[in-house]
Motif scaffolding. Structure first.
Motif, PDB file in Angstrom:
ATOM      1  N   MET A   1       1.215  -1.447   0.233  1.00 35.60           N
ATOM      2  CA  MET A   1       0.240   0.448   0.211  1.00 35.60           C
ATOM      3  C   MET A   1       0.418   1.438   0.371  1.00 35.60           C
ATOM      4  N   ARG A   2       1.901   1.065   0.824  1.00 36.96           N
ATOM      5  CA  ARG A   2       2.686   2.340   0.819  1.00 36.96           C
ATOM      6  C   ARG A   2       3.470   2.776  -0.690  1.00 36.96           C
TER       7      ARG A   2
ATOM      8  N   LYS B   1      -1.626  12.867   5.816  1.00 30.69           N
ATOM      9  CA  LYS B   1      -0.849  12.983   7.103  1.00 30.69           C
ATOM     10  C   LYS B   1      -1.681  11.850   8.174  1.00 30.69           C
ATOM     11  N   ASP B   2      -2.943  10.974   8.075  1.00 31.95           N
ATOM     12  CA  ASP B   2      -3.522  10.923   8.792  1.00 31.95           C
ATOM     13  C   ASP B   2      -3.161   9.094   8.630  1.00 31.95           C
ATOM     14  N   SER B   3      -2.357   8.576   7.469  1.00 32.98           N
ATOM     15  CA  SER B   3      -2.117   6.974   7.186  1.00 32.98           C
ATOM     16  C   SER B   3      -0.600   7.591   7.329  1.00 32.98           C
ATOM     17  N   ARG B   4       0.359   8.626   7.632  1.00 32.74           N
ATOM     18  CA  ARG B   4       1.604   8.104   7.330  1.00 32.74           C
ATOM     19  C   ARG B   4       2.113   6.580   8.330  1.00 32.74           C
TER      20      ARG B   4
ATOM     21  N   LEU C   1       2.818  -1.576   7.969  1.00 31.41           N
ATOM     22  CA  LEU C   1       2.694  -1.913   7.304  1.00 31.41           C
ATOM     23  C   LEU C   1       3.894  -2.559   6.004  1.00 31.41           C
ATOM     24  N   THR C   2       4.637  -1.800   5.716  1.00 30.44           N
ATOM     25  CA  THR C   2       5.288  -2.549   4.660  1.00 30.44           C
ATOM     26  C   THR C   2       6.626  -2.675   5.771  1.00 30.44           C
ATOM     27  N   HIS C   3       7.230  -2.027   6.887  1.00 31.39           N
ATOM     28  CA  HIS C   3       8.206  -2.105   7.826  1.00 31.39           C
ATOM     29  C   HIS C   3       7.671  -3.361   8.552  1.00 31.39           C
TER      30      HIS C   3
END
Length: 219
Positions: free
Chosen positions: A72-73, A127-130, A136-138
């Motif tokens: 997703m990121r 801003k809200d999902s950073r 999720l990615t790491h």
């Protein structure tokens, strides 16, 4: 999984193919003519966004939820970077080419909203999902907390989150298509993409940050 979730995964995959074909067929017909020295980057990101989206849909279809959410990121950042290619400074584009550019989750969303005329939608989303996207990615807690389905080890991603991820994919390919068709003057393809998106009826993606919970349990 909710009844019909497989149908939604398939529907998102079929929708994603439609705008890709619009631009691809226009390019085959010689209607895509480079206008700036950075159009190679724009087209590269266009292709990357569609590959990420199809990869996510494929993983969800095969119930590999964790790697799907991990993508997703990269998907969101590819959409962000392709906009910066067109509106960013010369120094920012140089940084993209040399792999030194970093997405600014506090500022870049507003720049994209200005291009699309979307109010503060993308700005708020970035801003809200950073923190959630990073986690999720790491392999952070956003992943670990979803390794449990009740008391059993396995995928615990809810259907609501899966649907939101599908919506993110659909909106990403739509934004990419609008950007490219506007840039290359493909009005017919843009109108067709807008009609397809309205027909698809994708909701706005809302995935809340991970909520602190119990530590992952040992097997």
């Amino acid at each position: 999984m909710l009844a019909g979730i497989e149908h939604e995964i398939d529907r998102a995959g079929r929708f994603g193919q439609r705008p890709e074909d619009l631009v691809y067929n226009a390019a085959k017909a010689g209607k895509v003519v480079y206008r700036t020295k950075n159009d190679d980057l724009l087209i590269s990101y266009w292709s990357l966004v569609f590959d990420y989206s199809k990869g996510i849909v494929c993983l969800l279809a095969n119930k590999f939820h964790s790697p799907a959410f991990a993508l997703m990121r990269p998907l969101v950042e590819a959409v962000t970077r392709e906009h910066i290619v067109l509106v960013g400074s010369e120094d920012e584009v140089k940084k993209i080419r040399s792999d030194r550019f970093k997405v600014n989750y506090n500022k870049d969303g507003a720049r994209i909203d200005k291009i699309l005329g979307s109010g503060s939608l993308f700005q708020g989303f970035l801003k809200d999902s950073r923190d959630m996207l990073y986690s999720l990615t790491h392999s952070g807690t956003a992943q670990l907390q979803n390794r449990w389905d009740g008391d059993a080890l396995g995928s615990g991603f809810s259907d609501v989150r899966i649907l939101a991820l599908l919506a993110t994919c659909s909106i990403a390919v739509f934004m990419t298509t609008i950007l490219v068709t506007r840039h290359f003057g493909l009005d017919e393809q843009r109108e067709a993409a807008e009609a397809a998106f309205l027909e698809f009826g994708s909701p706005v993606p809302v995935i809340s940050p991970p909520i602190p919970g119990p530590s992952p349990r040992a097997p």
